[in-house]
Design an enzyme around this catalytic site. Structure first.
Site, PDB file in Angstrom:
ATOM      1  N   TYR A 166      43.037  33.076  46.982  1.00 35.49           N
ATOM      2  CA  TYR A 166      41.876  32.729  46.190  1.00 35.49           C
ATOM      3  C   TYR A 166      40.536  33.215  46.662  1.00 35.49           C
ATOM      4  O   TYR A 166      39.912  33.884  46.256  1.00 35.49           O
ATOM      5  CB  TYR A 166      42.056  31.317  45.852  1.00 35.49           C
ATOM      6  CG  TYR A 166      41.744  30.862  44.581  1.00 35.49           C
ATOM      7  CD1 TYR A 166      41.078  29.697  44.322  1.00 35.49           C
ATOM      8  CD2 TYR A 166      42.279  31.350  43.553  1.00 35.49           C
ATOM      9  CE1 TYR A 166      40.877  29.390  42.884  1.00 35.49           C
ATOM     10  CE2 TYR A 166      41.813  31.199  42.127  1.00 35.49           C
ATOM     11  CZ  TYR A 166      41.346  30.062  41.945  1.00 35.49           C
ATOM     12  OH  TYR A 166      40.993  29.660  40.554  1.00 35.49           O
ATOM     13  N   GLU A 173      35.876  40.137  44.355  1.00 34.49           N
ATOM     14  CA  GLU A 173      35.380  40.349  43.136  1.00 34.49           C
ATOM     15  C   GLU A 173      33.870  40.346  43.186  1.00 34.49           C
ATOM     16  O   GLU A 173      33.167  41.053  42.593  1.00 34.49           O
ATOM     17  CB  GLU A 173      35.818  39.204  42.071  1.00 34.49           C
ATOM     18  CG  GLU A 173      37.124  39.242  41.821  1.00 34.49           C
ATOM     19  CD  GLU A 173      37.585  37.915  41.183  1.00 34.49           C
ATOM     20  OE1 GLU A 173      36.912  37.251  40.508  1.00 34.49           O
ATOM     21  OE2 GLU A 173      39.042  37.701  41.094  1.00 34.49           O
TER      22      GLU A 173
END
Lengths: 244, 352
Positions: A166, A173
Site C-alpha cells: 500500500y 503514484e
C-alpha cells in the site's frame, strides 16, 4: 490508490463468524469465478512481462513500455467491478469500489498515458509493481472464496502484503503525479481558460495538486481500515492455535 | 393534557410509584391527545404498568404503575435534572433497535401486554430545521454578493470593487439574491415542519452547507468574472430566461403556500395536496412534488440567463437530489392514501 479495500466486507462475511451470505446465484457465481480467474491471469501476464523485460534489458528503467497494453486493458477492465456491486452480485459498496477503481483508472490514463514524459520514470515501476502483486493476490483470493476453497496462505497474503504494498504504491503514484506537474503546466493539458462561451474554466495542474493533497486524509483511513480488517480476519485464527 | 414528566434520577436508579405530573417542556406535546370520552360503564378500569429501560444498558430508568390505557405513549418525557436531555433528543421505542414511537401513539393500541416495556434512547444533540435552513441559505446569499462586488483576493487586484459591464450580470445577481431571500422568508414564515428538529446533527449540516455554499461560490466566481461572456443570443435569451425564472419562482411560492394551508397551525396532519384557485397550483394534477418541479424550472431559467456551465452542473445535481426526494415523497403518499390520484408523477409530468 493501490489498495485492496473493496471486497473486504465480503471476506469478513465468508470467513469470520456465522455464514450469513445471501450471496450471488449460481450463474452469477460462475460469471464471477471466470471474471476473477481472467483478472488473475491478466495481472500474472503483467508480472511475467515485467520480469522478462527486466531480465532482457538488465535494468529497472523503462519497463512500463513492455507491459503498457495489458496494464491498460486489465486495469480498465476493473470498472466491471463497480457494475458487480451496483447489480448486487458482490456485497461491496458501489461508492467505495467506484472510488477505488476510478483512482486507478485515473492514474493509468489521465496521468501515465497522457503525460508521455513520466512513462520512463522509476516511480511508475514502483506503483505498477505494487498494483501487480496486490491484484494477483486479490483476484485469486476472490476466486478461491467463490469456490469456497480458500487456502489460508492466500488469505494471509491478502491481509498482510498490503502493509508494504500500500505505502509502496501510494509513493509511486504520488511521485508520478508530481513528475507530471511541470509538463501539464507547460502544455496546459486538459485545461480550459476564460474567456469562453460556457463561462467555465479548469486547471488540470491545480487539479493534480489537489489530488495529491487528497491522499493525506484518504490514505491513512484506507490503510488503517485494512489493518483493522486484518486483525478481524487473521486474529481469531491465532486464538484457535492458542487453545490447542 | 400536559406532558407527563417522570422523575428519573440520574438515569441509573429505579423509581417506583405513580408518575409525578410536573409538566416538562412539551416539545412533542403538540400531539393530539386521543382521549376517548369516558365510558360510563361499571367495568373495572384497566391500568397499565410501564417500565422504561435504557436501550443500550437495559438499566431500568423508571417504573410506573396505574397508567391509563389511553395514555399517549410519547408523552413519557423523561425529566432529568440535566437540561441537556431535552425532549427532542429523547426517543422512546418498543424495541431497542426499533423505530421511535410517535407522539400520537396510544398505550392501548400498542402491541404490549398490561406491563409495557419501553426503551429509551438518546438521539444525540438535535438542531432545529429552521436553524439549518437559515444557515444554508444565508451563505449563498452573502457569498454571491461578495463575488458580485468583487471583494479583494478573488479576482486580479485591478478589478477590486469594480462592477461588471454586462447588464445580465446585474440581473443575475438580483435573481440569485431574490431566490435566497425568498427561501429565507419562507423558512421563517411559510413552512410548517413535521419534525421540529433534524436528527443526526453532526452529519448533515456541514455537508449541506458545503454543498450550498460551495456551489454558490463556484457559480458566482464565473458569472461575476471580469472575463465573463454574456449569452450568445443576447437580449432574447436573457428575456426568455427571466420569464421562466420568475414564473417558476411564483409557482414555487404558490406551492409552498398551498402545502402550508393543508396543515393547520401546530398540527402534523398529512393530506393529499390538490389544485386550488391559484393557477400555479394546477400542476398538482400531474405532479406530486411541484415545488421541486418549479425549483428545477427556476434554475434552468438561471442557467439560460447566465449561460454558465457551473450553473448547469448545479441545476443537474439539484435535479438529481430533488428527484430522489420526490420519488420518496410520492411513494409515501401512495402508501398512506388509498385514493391517491393515479395520474400524478413524482416530479416531471408523465416522465419521472
Amino acid at each position: 490508490m493501490s489498495g485492496a479495500a473493496p471486497g473486504t466486507s465480503k471476506a469478513a462475511h465468508s470467513d469470520v463468524g456465522p455464514k450469513k451470505k445471501k450471496g450471488p446465484g449460481a450463474l452469477a457465481t460462475a460469471y464471477l469465478v471466470i471474471y476473477n480467474v481472467v483478472m488473475t491471469a491478466g495481472w500474472l501476464v503483467i508480472a511475467v512481462g515485467l520480469v522478462r523485460a527486466y531480465l532482457a534489458r538488465g535494468s529497472y528503467h523503462g519497463l512500463y513500455y513492455s507491459i503498457e497494453k495489458p496494464l491498460k486493458f486489465f486495469q480498465t477492465g476493473a470498472i466491471l467491478e463497480i457494475l458487480h456491486c451496483a447489480v448486487g452480485i458482490v456485497p461491496s459498496s458501489v461508492v467505495l469500489t467506484g472510488f477505488q477503481v476510478m483512482s486507478r483508472v485515473f492514474l493509468t490514463w489521465a496521468v501515465t498515458h497522457s503525460v508521455r514524459e513520466v512513462q520512463s520514470e522509476d516511480s511508475v515501476l514502483l506503483f505498477v509493481t505494487a498494483w501487480t502483486v496486490t491484484e494477483i493476490i486479490r483476484y485469486s483470493f476472490y476466486t478461491f472464496s467463490l469456490l469456497n476453497h480458500l487456502p489460508y496462505l492466500i488469505k494471509w497474503a491478502r491481509y498482510t502484503f498490503f502493509i508494504v504494498l500500500y505505502p509502496m504504491g501510494v509513493t509511486g503514484e504520488l511521485l508520478t503525479i508530481y513528475a507530471a506537474l511541470p509538463y501539464v503546466q507547460k502544455t496546459g493539458l486538459y485545461s480550459v481558460t476564460l474567456p469562453n462561451k460556457y463561462n467555465f474554466s479548469f486547471d488540470y495542474y491545480t487539479f493534480l495538486i489537489l489530488v495529491m493533497i487528497s491522499y493525506i486524509p484518504l490514505f491513512p483511513q484506507l490503510y488503517f481500515h485494512m489493518i483493522r480488517q486484518r486483525k478481524k480476519v487473521l486474529g481469531h485464527i491465532e486464538d484457535y492455535s492458542k487453545v490447542e | 393534557m400536559d406532558a407527563l414528566a417522570l422523575e428519573a434520577t440520574s438515569g441509573k436508579k429505579t423509581t417506583n410509584g405513580a408518575a409525578a405530573a410536573a409538566p416538562a417542556a412539551p416539545a412533542p406535546a403538540q400531539a393530539p391527545v386521543k382521549r376517548k370520552p369516558a365510558k360510563k360503564t361499571k367495568k373495572a378500569v384497566v391500568f397499565f404498568e410501564v417500565e422504561i429501560l435504557d436501550a443500550k444498558t437495559k438499566d431500568k430508568l423508571c417504573f410506573l404503575d396505574k397508567v391509563r390505557t389511553h395514555f399517549p405513549s410519547n408523552l413519557f418525557v423523561l425529566s432529568v435534572s440535566d437540561p441537556q436531555w431535552y425532549p427532542a433528543r429523547q426517543s422512546i421505542r418498543l424495541d431497542p433497535k426499533g423505530k421511535s414511537l410517535k407522539d400520537e401513539d396510544v398505550l392501548q393500541h400498542l402491541p404490549v401486554g398490561t406491563t409495557a416495556t419501553f426503551y429509551f434512547r438518546d438521539l444525540g444533540a438535535q438542531i432545529s430545521w429552521v436553524t439549518v435552513f437559515l444557515t444554508e441559505y444565508t451563505g449563498p446569499l452573502v457569498i454571491y454578493l461578495m463575488f458580485y462586488f468583487r471583494v479583494p483576493f478573488i479576482y486580479a487586484p485591478k478589478y477590486d470593487f469594480t462592477t461588471s459591464k454586462h447588464w445580465v450580470v446585474h440581473l443575475a445577481c438580483m435573481c440569485h439574491s431574490f431566490h435566497y431571500v425568498k427561501r429565507l422568508l419562507e423558512t421563517l414564515f411559510v413552512h410548517r415542519f413535521s419534525h421540529g428538529t433534524m436528527p443526526n446533527v453532526a452529519l448533515p449540516p456541514p455537508y449541506n452547507c458545503t454543498y450550498y455554499w460551495g456551489f454558490a461560490a463556484w457559480m458566482a466566481y464565473y458569472i461575476n468574472h471580469p472575463l465573463y461572456t454574456p449569452p450568445i443570443y443576447g437580449e432574447q435569451q436573457i428575456r426568455l430566461a427571466l420569464i421562466i425564472f420568475l414564473f417558476c419562482q411564483i409557482g414555487n411560492f404558490s406551492i409552498h403556500v398551498a402545502l402550508r394551508n393543508l396543515r393547520p397551525p401546530g398540527s402534523k396532519t398529512r393530506k393529499i395536496p390538490y389544485p386550488t384557485k391559484n393557477p400555479f397550483t394546477w400542476i398538482f394534477l400531474l405532479v406530486s412534488c411541484p415545488n421541486y418541479t418549479y425549483e428545477l424550472g427556476s434554475w434552468l431559467g438561471f442557467t439560460l440567463m447566465t449561460q454558465c456551465l457551473p450553473v448547469a452542473f448545479f441545476t443537474l445535481v439539484g435535479f438529481i437530489q430533488m428527484t430522489v426526494w420526490a420519488k420518496g415523497k410520492h411513494r409515501s403518499y401512495l402508501k398512506e392514501f388509498r385514493d391517491y390520484p393515479p395520474l400524478r408523477s413524482p416530479i416531471l409530468p408523465f416522465i419521472l
